[in-house]
Design a protein around this motif. Structure first.
Motif, mmCIF file in Angstrom:
data_model
loop_
_atom_site.group_PDB
_atom_site.id
_atom_site.type_symbol
_atom_site.label_atom_id
_atom_site.label_comp_id
_atom_site.label_asym_id
_atom_site.label_seq_id
_atom_site.Cartn_x
_atom_site.Cartn_y
_atom_site.Cartn_z
ATOM 1 N N HIS A 196 0.824 -1.214 0.000
ATOM 2 C CA HIS A 196 0.000 0.000 0.000
ATOM 3 C C HIS A 196 0.858 1.265 0.000
ATOM 4 N N LEU A 197 2.041 1.175 0.600
ATOM 5 C CA LEU A 197 2.974 2.306 0.586
ATOM 6 C C LEU A 197 3.329 2.703 -0.848
ATOM 7 N N PHE A 198 3.435 1.688 -1.710
ATOM 8 C CA PHE A 198 3.729 1.926 -3.118
ATOM 9 C C PHE A 198 2.474 2.063 -3.970
ATOM 10 N N GLY A 199 1.317 2.004 -3.324
ATOM 11 C CA GLY A 199 0.055 2.124 -4.053
ATOM 12 C C GLY A 199 -0.297 0.873 -4.833
ATOM 13 N N ILE A 200 0.164 -0.272 -4.363
ATOM 14 C CA ILE A 200 -0.061 -1.541 -5.058
ATOM 15 C C ILE A 200 -0.943 -2.428 -4.188
ATOM 16 N N ASP A 201 -1.942 -3.044 -4.800
ATOM 17 C CA ASP A 201 -2.732 -4.016 -4.051
ATOM 18 C C ASP A 201 -2.162 -5.411 -4.309
ATOM 19 N N ILE A 202 -2.609 -6.364 -3.521
ATOM 20 C CA ILE A 202 -2.091 -7.732 -3.618
ATOM 21 C C ILE A 202 -2.410 -8.352 -4.976
ATOM 22 N N TYR A 203 -3.514 -7.947 -5.586
ATOM 23 C CA TYR A 203 -3.880 -8.488 -6.897
ATOM 24 C C TYR A 203 -2.896 -8.025 -7.978
ATOM 25 N N SER A 204 -2.539 -6.764 -7.946
ATOM 26 C CA SER A 204 -1.560 -6.246 -8.912
ATOM 27 C C SER A 204 -0.215 -6.925 -8.730
ATOM 28 N N PHE A 205 0.150 -7.172 -7.482
ATOM 29 C CA PHE A 205 1.400 -7.863 -7.182
ATOM 30 C C PHE A 205 1.372 -9.280 -7.755
ATOM 31 N N ALA A 206 0.252 -9.951 -7.584
ATOM 32 C CA ALA A 206 0.114 -11.308 -8.108
ATOM 33 C C ALA A 206 0.154 -11.327 -9.636
ATOM 34 N N ILE A 207 -0.455 -10.326 -10.264
ATOM 35 C CA ILE A 207 -0.434 -10.240 -11.731
ATOM 36 C C ILE A 207 1.002 -10.012 -12.227
ATOM 37 N N ALA A 208 1.740 -9.136 -11.544
ATOM 38 C CA ALA A 208 3.141 -8.907 -11.919
ATOM 39 C C ALA A 208 3.941 -10.199 -11.791
ATOM 40 N N GLY A 209 3.701 -10.942 -10.722
ATOM 41 C CA GLY A 209 4.373 -12.230 -10.544
ATOM 42 C C GLY A 209 4.012 -13.214 -11.633
ATOM 43 N N SER A 210 2.766 -13.147 -12.111
ATOM 44 C CA SER A 210 2.344 -14.063 -13.176
ATOM 45 C C SER A 210 3.122 -13.797 -14.462
ATOM 46 N N PHE A 211 3.476 -12.535 -14.722
ATOM 47 C CA PHE A 211 4.265 -12.219 -15.915
ATOM 48 C C PHE A 211 5.670 -12.812 -15.824
ATOM 49 N N VAL A 212 6.273 -12.755 -14.641
ATOM 50 C CA VAL A 212 7.617 -13.319 -14.475
ATOM 51 C C VAL A 212 7.562 -14.832 -14.649
ATOM 52 N N VAL A 213 6.562 -15.481 -14.059
ATOM 53 C CA VAL A 213 6.397 -16.927 -14.207
ATOM 54 C C VAL A 213 6.149 -17.275 -15.680
ATOM 55 N N PHE A 214 5.360 -16.460 -16.366
ATOM 56 C CA PHE A 214 5.099 -16.648 -17.787
ATOM 57 C C PHE A 214 6.415 -16.616 -18.584
ATOM 58 N N LEU A 215 7.276 -15.673 -18.265
ATOM 59 C CA LEU A 215 8.552 -15.552 -18.987
ATOM 60 C C LEU A 215 9.472 -16.741 -18.715
ATOM 61 N N ILE A 216 9.457 -17.256 -17.488
ATOM 62 C CA ILE A 216 10.248 -18.455 -17.182
ATOM 63 C C ILE A 216 9.732 -19.626 -18.018
ATOM 64 N N ALA A 217 8.414 -19.751 -18.124
ATOM 65 C CA ALA A 217 7.817 -20.824 -18.933
ATOM 66 C C ALA A 217 8.221 -20.678 -20.400
ATOM 67 N N CYS A 218 8.235 -19.456 -20.898
ATOM 68 C CA CYS A 218 8.648 -19.222 -22.289
ATOM 69 C C CYS A 218 10.091 -19.648 -22.503
ATOM 70 N N GLU A 219 10.948 -19.356 -21.534
ATOM 71 C CA GLU A 219 12.347 -19.795 -21.626
ATOM 72 C C GLU A 219 12.429 -21.304 -21.768
ATOM 73 N N MET A 220 11.669 -21.994 -20.933
ATOM 74 C CA MET A 220 11.723 -23.457 -20.930
ATOM 75 C C MET A 220 11.167 -24.049 -22.216
ATOM 76 N N LEU A 221 10.085 -23.490 -22.708
ATOM 77 C CA LEU A 221 9.438 -24.056 -23.896
ATOM 78 C C LEU A 221 10.166 -23.725 -25.190
ATOM 79 N N MET A 222 10.688 -22.520 -25.286
ATOM 80 C CA MET A 222 11.272 -22.077 -26.553
ATOM 81 C C MET A 222 12.796 -22.099 -26.576
ATOM 82 N N GLY A 223 13.402 -22.408 -25.439
ATOM 83 C CA GLY A 223 14.852 -22.455 -25.397
ATOM 84 C C GLY A 223 15.516 -21.098 -25.540
#
Length: 180
Positions: free
Chosen positions: A51-78
């Protein structure tokens, strides 16, 4: 047990082996210590910090989903998206965060505070980080058991699973409903 299921370090073994192959040595102590610190930070000051940064837990989770998505792309596409300046650079991102201390596990940790006594959660978290440390230390052992062909197969399979987890994390926190 909830934290063991959410952190799921054993399910992350193929991802960790893949990152180790690409980037060299993984510092198990550094990764587990930083993940533990992140968990403690969010356990004691998570929501106020966001909240200090003006971020809710949902936005934080969505940002984390993008990082996880990129890790998956690394694994699938080499392809290589995460580059550390040192061989142990991947110990922090993406292993400590978001693989171990990811948005889903941090959100679960925060929600457990409403159901359980803080000391029980802290003990469970500490036990989880000990298991995480030993699993990270044992990656060479898992590599020998699985073999190169097995690692390649697991990399692709877990890449797809990780991609699905990223999409689920994204849709759950955006409120997108696929007709259920």
């Amino acid at each position: 047990m909830v934290l063991f299921a959410v952190i799921d370090i054993t399910g992350s073994i193929p991802i960790i082996i893949d990152l180790k192959e690409k980037h060299g040595k993984i510092d198990a102590l550094k990764a587990s210590s930083i993940a533990f610190f992140i968990f403690l930070l969010f356990f004691f000051a998570g929501e106020p910090l966001l909240h200090l940064f003006g971020i809710d837990i949902y936005s934080f989770a969505i940002a984390g989903s993008f990082v996880v998505f990129l890790i998956a792309c690394e694994m699938l596409m080499g392809i290589e998206l995460f580059r550390g300046s040192t061989p142990s650079g991947v110990s922090v991102v993406p292993i400590a965060f978001p693989l171990i201390a990811g948005a889903g596990s941090i959100t679960s940790l925060l929600s457990l505070k409403a159901e359980y006594h803080w000391l029980n959660i802290l003990i469970a978290l500490t036990l989880n980080m000990i298991v995480v440390y030993f699993v990270l230390k044992a990656t060479r052992f898992f590599e020998r058991i699985i073999g190169k062909g097995g690692i390649l197969i697991l990399r692709k399979v877990f890449g797809i699973i990780l991609l699905a987890i990223a999409i689920k994390l994204f849709t759950t926190n955006t409120g997108i409903n696929f007709g259920k």
